[in-house]
Motif scaffolding. Structure first.
Motif, PDB file in Angstrom:
ATOM      1  N   GLU A 161      32.740  80.493  89.979  1.00  0.00           N
ATOM      2  CA  GLU A 161      33.983  80.083  89.363  1.00  0.00           C
ATOM      3  C   GLU A 161      34.410  78.886  90.547  1.00  0.00           C
ATOM      4  OE1 GLU A 161      35.847  84.788  90.489  1.00  0.00           O
ATOM      5  OE2 GLU A 161      36.293  83.307  92.114  1.00  0.00           O
ATOM      6  N   THR A 162      35.697  78.213  89.632  1.00  0.00           N
ATOM      7  CA  THR A 162      35.995  76.983  90.194  1.00  0.00           C
ATOM      8  C   THR A 162      37.105  77.041  90.694  1.00  0.00           C
ATOM      9  OG1 THR A 162      34.347  75.255  89.215  1.00  0.00           O
ATOM     10  CG2 THR A 162      35.826  73.863  89.973  1.00  0.00           C
ATOM     11  N   TYR A 163      37.586  76.988  91.865  1.00  0.00           N
ATOM     12  CA  TYR A 163      39.384  75.850  92.021  1.00  0.00           C
ATOM     13  C   TYR A 163      39.257  74.931  91.836  1.00  0.00           C
ATOM     14  CZ  TYR A 163      39.730  81.305  93.876  1.00  0.00           C
ATOM     15  OH  TYR A 163      39.462  82.612  94.203  1.00  0.00           O
ATOM     16  N   VAL A 164      40.057  75.061  90.330  1.00  0.00           N
ATOM     17  CA  VAL A 164      40.969  74.065  90.320  1.00  0.00           C
ATOM     18  C   VAL A 164      41.907  73.232  90.828  1.00  0.00           C
ATOM     19  CG1 VAL A 164      41.295  71.989  88.234  1.00  0.00           C
ATOM     20  CG2 VAL A 164      40.151  73.686  87.873  1.00  0.00           C
ATOM     21  N   VAL A 165      42.696  73.961  91.666  1.00  0.00           N
ATOM     22  CA  VAL A 165      43.858  73.800  92.478  1.00  0.00           C
ATOM     23  C   VAL A 165      43.501  74.249  93.300  1.00  0.00           C
ATOM     24  CG1 VAL A 165      46.482  73.459  93.015  1.00  0.00           C
ATOM     25  CG2 VAL A 165      45.025  72.479  90.516  1.00  0.00           C
ATOM     26  N   ALA A 178      49.378  71.868  85.503  1.00  0.00           N
ATOM     27  CA  ALA A 178      49.821  73.143  85.714  1.00  0.00           C
ATOM     28  C   ALA A 178      50.656  73.407  86.646  1.00  0.00           C
ATOM     29  CB  ALA A 178      48.211  73.606  86.248  1.00  0.00           C
ATOM     30  N   GLY A 179      51.292  72.834  87.515  1.00  0.00           N
ATOM     31  CA  GLY A 179      52.485  73.271  88.411  1.00  0.00           C
ATOM     32  C   GLY A 179      53.858  73.378  87.422  1.00  0.00           C
ATOM     33  N   ARG A 180      53.794  73.092  86.719  1.00  0.00           N
ATOM     34  CA  ARG A 180      54.924  73.514  85.430  1.00  0.00           C
ATOM     35  C   ARG A 180      54.733  74.908  84.562  1.00  0.00           C
ATOM     36  NH1 ARG A 180      54.240  67.795  81.718  1.00  0.00           N
ATOM     37  NH2 ARG A 180      56.151  69.820  80.247  1.00  0.00           N
ATOM     38  N   ILE A 181      53.474  75.261  84.412  1.00  0.00           N
ATOM     39  CA  ILE A 181      52.643  76.475  83.796  1.00  0.00           C
ATOM     40  C   ILE A 181      53.406  76.814  84.714  1.00  0.00           C
ATOM     41  CG2 ILE A 181      51.020  77.099  83.355  1.00  0.00           C
ATOM     42  CD1 ILE A 181      49.923  74.866  81.648  1.00  0.00           C
ATOM     43  N   ALA A 182      53.093  77.444  85.652  1.00  0.00           N
ATOM     44  CA  ALA A 182      53.744  77.967  86.771  1.00  0.00           C
ATOM     45  C   ALA A 182      55.287  78.263  86.634  1.00  0.00           C
ATOM     46  CB  ALA A 182      52.681  77.515  88.453  1.00  0.00           C
ATOM     47  N   ARG A 183      55.956  77.268  86.944  1.00  0.00           N
ATOM     48  CA  ARG A 183      57.332  77.940  87.014  1.00  0.00           C
ATOM     49  C   ARG A 183      57.592  78.448  85.556  1.00  0.00           C
ATOM     50  NH1 ARG A 183      57.370  71.877  88.983  1.00  0.00           N
ATOM     51  NH2 ARG A 183      57.475  71.207  87.437  1.00  0.00           N
ATOM     52  N   GLU A 184      56.872  78.027  84.870  1.00  0.00           N
ATOM     53  CA  GLU A 184      57.306  78.986  83.724  1.00  0.00           C
ATOM     54  C   GLU A 184      57.208  80.016  83.536  1.00  0.00           C
ATOM     55  OE1 GLU A 184      59.157  77.250  81.216  1.00  0.00           O
ATOM     56  OE2 GLU A 184      59.125  75.121  81.040  1.00  0.00           O
ATOM     57  N   TYR A 191      47.231  78.724  92.848  1.00  0.00           N
ATOM     58  CA  TYR A 191      45.676  78.328  93.070  1.00  0.00           C
ATOM     59  C   TYR A 191      45.644  77.983  90.682  1.00  0.00           C
ATOM     60  CZ  TYR A 191      43.656  82.917  92.769  1.00  0.00           C
ATOM     61  OH  TYR A 191      43.762  84.080  92.327  1.00  0.00           O
ATOM     62  N   LEU A 192      44.760  76.705  90.837  1.00  0.00           N
ATOM     63  CA  LEU A 192      44.377  77.594  89.047  1.00  0.00           C
ATOM     64  C   LEU A 192      42.769  77.330  89.127  1.00  0.00           C
ATOM     65  CD1 LEU A 192      44.622  77.060  86.462  1.00  0.00           C
ATOM     66  CD2 LEU A 192      44.690  74.537  86.495  1.00  0.00           C
ATOM     67  N   ARG A 193      42.290  78.478  89.191  1.00  0.00           N
ATOM     68  CA  ARG A 193      40.805  78.665  88.906  1.00  0.00           C
ATOM     69  C   ARG A 193      40.129  79.138  87.277  1.00  0.00           C
ATOM     70  NH1 ARG A 193      40.953  84.702  91.646  1.00  0.00           N
ATOM     71  NH2 ARG A 193      40.676  85.376  89.721  1.00  0.00           N
TER      72      ARG A 193
END
Length: 238
Positions: A74-78, A26-32, A64-66
């Motif tokens: 709600e679940t904060y996965v990251v 998901a960090g790659r998605i955030a950077r994109e 974060y990834l929710r």
């Protein structure tokens, strides 16, 4: 008291493995998204059949990834807080592939969005001649202001001072220091500086006020004449 206590170590270790993998992916998605949005921070939400996923990033890094399920909760996965409950994590991860698919579909929807957008623009008009004329007029005003400042310095005998007069309802103030103009301001506090140590006035301000400068100089000359008249009455005759 002799009953065995089940260990949660295996579940906790597996959860950490999953979270590490998700944070990297998901960090790659955030950077994109950061590159696409062109900002230091932001967030984007993606909808799936099971709910919605929100990616929040800062300086290109995942904050974060929710996951918000349609059934509520709600679940904060990251996140930067405690890790999620294993059951809640399992529910969210069951929809993770759908989240990635929604992100990919979003990116694909942007394909060709800039096609046909021109990168050819009209020539930009130059301000060179306007600036040159502005600077010429301001230069003349500065020279005259310096001449006035020199006369005031010679008469007053102080290192600095001010001379102010009203011209057509506007207050003009010349501040001088060591025989040179420190500033020439029109309009009092918050007014327009025709002469200053900082940026020059706008061409429009120069156009509006330049003609009135002659009236200020005339007022200064009248002031000097009055001083001369005052001294002419002094006599040492018996």
């Amino acid at each position: 008291m002799d009953a065995d206590i089940s260990s949660t170590e295996a579940v906790a270790e597996r959860r950490e493995e999953i979270l590490a993998a998700v944070e990297t992916h998901a960090g790659r998605i955030a950077r994109e998204l950061a590159v696409l949005k062109g900002g230091d921070y932001g967030s984007e939400t993606f909808n799936t059949d099971a709910g919605e996923w929100t990616v929040k990033y800062e300086a290109g890094a995942l904050q974060y990834l929710r996951f918000s399920g349609k059934g509520g909760g709600e679940t904060y996965v990251v996140s930067t807080h405690r890790p999620p409950d294993p059951k809640e994590l399992a529910t969210a991860m069951g929809d993770y592939d759908a989240f990635v698919a929604a992100y990919n579909a979003y990116v694909e929807s942007l394909d060709g969005v800039l096609d046909g957008v021109t990168d050819e623009f009209p020539d930009v008009a130059s301000t060179e001649s306007v600036v040159a004329e502005r600077d010429r007029i301001v230069g003349t005003i500065r020279e005259t202001s310096n001449a006035m400042a020199g006369q005031l310095h010679r008469y007053e005998g102080d290192a600095y001072g001010t001379f102010a007069k009203r011209v057509d309802g506007k207050r003009w103030e010349l501040k001088w220091e060591d025989g040179l103009a420190s500033y020439l301001r029109v309009g009092g506090e918050g007014g327009i500086y025709l002469v200053s140590q900082y940026s020059p006035p706008s061409a429009q301000d120069v156009r509006t006020l330049a003609d009135d400068f002659a009236g200020f100089v005339a007022a200064f000359n009248d002031h000097v004449d009055d001083l001369d008249a005052d001294l002419s009455t002094v006599s040492f005759d018996d």
